[in-house]
Design an enzyme around this catalytic site. Structure first.
Site, PDB file in Angstrom:
ATOM      1  N   ASN A  63      -1.453  -2.229 -22.292  1.00  0.00           N
ATOM      2  CA  ASN A  63      -0.993  -2.968 -23.470  1.00  0.00           C
ATOM      3  C   ASN A  63      -2.115  -3.738 -24.179  1.00  0.00           C
ATOM      4  O   ASN A  63      -1.960  -4.126 -25.338  1.00  0.00           O
ATOM      5  CB  ASN A  63       0.125  -3.936 -23.091  1.00  0.00           C
TER       6      ASN A  63
ATOM      7  N   HIS B 196       3.277  -2.378 -14.843  1.00  0.00           N
ATOM      8  CA  HIS B 196       1.851  -2.701 -14.817  1.00  0.00           C
ATOM      9  C   HIS B 196       1.256  -2.869 -16.216  1.00  0.00           C
ATOM     10  O   HIS B 196       0.098  -2.488 -16.456  1.00  0.00           O
ATOM     11  CB  HIS B 196       1.098  -1.627 -14.019  1.00  0.00           C
ATOM     12  N   CYS B 197       2.041  -3.444 -17.126  1.00  0.00           N
ATOM     13  CA  CYS B 197       1.587  -3.665 -18.510  1.00  0.00           C
ATOM     14  C   CYS B 197       1.119  -2.376 -19.176  1.00  0.00           C
ATOM     15  O   CYS B 197       0.258  -2.402 -20.057  1.00  0.00           O
ATOM     16  CB  CYS B 197       0.453  -4.703 -18.574  1.00  0.00           C
ATOM     17  N   ALA B 198       1.676  -1.266 -18.717  1.00  0.00           N
ATOM     18  CA  ALA B 198       1.219   0.018 -19.263  1.00  0.00           C
ATOM     19  C   ALA B 198       2.402   0.965 -19.438  1.00  0.00           C
ATOM     20  O   ALA B 198       2.472   2.021 -18.791  1.00  0.00           O
ATOM     21  CB  ALA B 198       0.155   0.634 -18.348  1.00  0.00           C
TER      22      ALA B 198
END
Lengths: 80, 395
Positions: free
Chosen positions: B111, B350-352
Site C-alpha cells: 500500500n 499485510h498492507c498488500a
C-alpha cells in the site's frame, strides 16, 4: 597591549554535508582547518564555514578539488 | 498448555517471526547508539557551529556515509534520510508524476505504493498494473509489453515482496524502464539487509527502504536514494540549516533539499549501528536466513492442509514464508500460536491487498512467518511443532 590581528581565509559551502566532507578531507590531509560559524559577509548557504591560515589555502584547494568538493564562497577576515 | 511443544516454547520467551514487519530484537549496538544520540549528541545537526552541534553533525554525516557505502551508493549526498520508506516513496511518486502521465506498476505492490498511485489516478494519472504469476513473481516480458504500449513516465516496482518474499527481476525492470525513457522507481523495503544491494550497479532512478526492517535500525527512519540528475519536487519545505536561510524557496542541493526540518539523529545513529552490524555479519546472516527460510518452506509444506505461498525453496526469496490452511482461518492460527506458544507471526493482508488478490488470498489472508538475525533453528523447529499440534486440534 593590543593583539596583532591574525589573517584567515574562510571557505563557505552550500550544505552541511559539503562542509563536513571538506572538514574530513582537509583533516585527513593535515590541513589546519577549523569549523566556525559562517560570517555574514561570506554569503555562504551553509551555516558552517572552515577557517584556515592563508598559507594553507593553496594546499586546501588542491585537497578539496581531489575530493570533488568546491567551496561556494571565500572571504578573508582578521581575527582580533 | 499441553504437550512437548509448550516446553520448547514456554510463555515468557517470545519466538519472534514477524521480522518483515519490523526486525526485533535489534543487534548489539543499536540501543547503545540510540542512548548516546540522546545523551551525548543532543544538539541539532547542521544548526550551529559550536562544538556539540558539530559533533552531532559529524555523527550524522558519518552515518550517511556508512549507509551509502553499505548500499553501494557512489555519492552519499544522493542518499537522503526520510521518516520511513512510505514517506520516501510518497516523495518520489508525488514529486515526479503529473496528471496526464502514465505509470506502470505491479500487482504485488504494498500500500505504500498502491495508495499513492490510487491518489494519483484520481488526479488523472493512468496507472497500468502488470500481474505477477501465482507465486508473486513478475515476468519482465509482461513489464516490457506494458511499458512499450504507450509513453510511460515511470515504472514502479518492489524489489522483494512483503507477502511472498519473492525477489523480483529488478535489474531487468530498470533496464526496460530506461530503454523506454521511463523512470525506474523501486520499493526496497524488504530487500535491504536481506539481499546484497548495489544501488550504483542497479541504476534505478529512485530506491527506497525502511531503516527498521532488514537494516536493523529503529522505527522512524527511512532511506531514499535518488540517482544523480533525478530531481523530484520536494514534498516538504522548511528549515535545512543551509541553503541561505533568507531565500524563500527550498535549496536545490542534496541532501538538504529533501530533508526539511530537524533530522532524526537517534534514528539515524541507530540505523548506522544496525548497518554496521550487517557490514560485519551480513554475509553470514544472509546464509543463515536462507537456511532457516528453506527449513520453514519445507517444514510448513509438509504439514497437513498447509499451502505455502510464494516461490519454491530454490527460487530467489527473502526470508518471508506465508501459508494458508485448507480449513483453519489465518487469524485463528496466528492467535493460537501467540496465545499458546508465544510465537509472533502476522495474519491478514499485510498492507498488500493487491498481492493477496494476485495470490487468490484476498478473502482469507495468510499467516506470514519471517525470520531475522536472532532467529534460531530451534525457534523454527518449535514453530513448526506448535503449528503441527494446532492443526491436529483445529482442523
Amino acid at each position: 597591549m593590543s593583539r596583532v590581528p591574525q589573517r584567515y581565509v574562510v571557505f563557505g559551502f552550500s550544505t552541511t554535508h559539503d562542509a563536513l566532507d571538506a572538514e574530513a578531507a582537509l583533516g585527513s590531509a593535515g590541513v589546519r582547518a577549523v569549523p566556525v560559524p559562517a560570517p555574514a559577509a561570506l554569503s555562504a548557504k551553509c551555516g558552517i564555514a572552515l577557517r584556515l591560515p592563508p598559507d594553507e589555502e593553496r594546499r586546501a584547494r588542491s585537497v578539496l578539488a581531489a575530493a570533488g568538493i568546491a567551496p561556494s564562497a571565500r572571504i578573508e577576515i582578521d581575527d582580533v | 498448555m499441553t504437550g512437548p511443544h509448550a516446553r520448547r516454547a514456554p510463555r515468557g520467551r517470545t519466538i519472534y517471526l514477524d521480522n518483515a514487519a519490523t526486525s526485533w530484537p535489534k543487534p548489539p549496538g543499536v540501543a547503545d547508539a540510540l542512548c548516546s544520540a540522546v545523551s551525548e549528541f543532543g544538539a541539532n545537526p547542521g544548526r550551529g557551529a559550536y562544538r556539540l552541534a558539530l559533533e552531532t553533525g559529524r555523527a550524522v554525516h558519518a552515518a550517511r556515509h556508512a549507509v551509502a557505502s553499505f548500499l553501494g551508493v557512489a555519492d552519499a549526498k544522493d542518499l537522503v534520510f526520510q521518516p520511513s520508506c512510505t514517506y520516501a516513496l510518497n516523495l518520489v511518486l508525488f514529486g515526479s508524476i503529473a496528471p496526464g502521465q502514465r505509470v506502470v506498476t505491479t500487482s504485488m505492490e504494498h500500500n505504500a505504493v498502491a495508495r499513492p498511485l490510487a491518489m494519483l489516478k484520481d488526479r488523472g494519472v493512468e496507472v497500468v498494473v502488470v500481474r505477477a504469476d501465482s507465486a508473486g513473481v513478475l515476468d519482465p516480458e509482461d513489464v516490457e509489453r506494458a511499458v512499450s504500449a504507450a509513453p510511460t513516465r515511470a515504472v514502479v516496482c518492489q524489489h522483494a515482496s512483503n507477502v511472498t518474499g519473492a525477489v523480483q527481476p529488478v535489474a531487468d525492470i530498470v533496464d526496460i524502464a530506461h530503454a523506454h525513457g521511463a523512470l525506474a522507481i523501486i520499493d526496497g523495503a524488504q530487500a535491504a539487509g536481506h539481499l546484497a544491494v548495489d544501488l550504483t550497479a542497479l541504476g534505478a532512478d529512485a530506491w527506497a527502504c525502511s531503516g527498521h526492517k532488514g537494516l536493523l535500525g529503529p522505527a522512524g527512519i527511512g532511506v531514499l536514494h535518488l540517482a544523480p540528475g533525478f530531481e523530484p519536487t520536494e514534498l516538504v519545505a522548511g528549515g535545512t540549516g543551509s541553503g541561505a536561510s533568507e531565500e524563500p524557496l527550498q535549496p536545490r542541493e542534496r541532501p538538504d533539499r529533501y530533508e526539511a526540518g530537524t533530522l532524526n539523529t537517534p534514528g539515524i545513529l541507530g540505523l548506522a549501528a544496525g548497518v554496521g552490524w550487517l557490514a560485519e555479519h551480513g554475509e553470514e546472516q544472509r546464509a543463515r536466513e536462507a537456511r532457516l527460510t528453506r527449513m520453514l518452506v519445507e517444514g510448513l509444506a509438509a504439514l497437513p492442509g498447509v499451502r505455502v505461498l510464494g516461490p519454491g525453496a530454490d527460487e530467489p526469496r527473502v526470508p518471508i514464508v506465508p501459508i494458508v490452511h485448507a480449513s483453519i482461518p489465518a487469524d485463528r492460527l496466528a492467535y493460537e500460536l501467540d496465545a499458546r506458544y508465544s510465537i509472533a507471526v502476522r495474519a491478514g493482508l499485510h498492507c498488500a491487498p493487491w498481492a493477496h488478490r494476485t495470490l487468490g488470498t484476498l478473502e482469507t489472508g495468510a499467516v506470514r512467518f519471517s525470520v531475522g538475525h536472532a532467529t534460531t533453528e530451534q525457534d523454527v523447529a518449535d514453530a513448526l511443532d506448535a503449528l503441527a499440534v494446532l492443526i491436529g486440534e483445529l482442523a
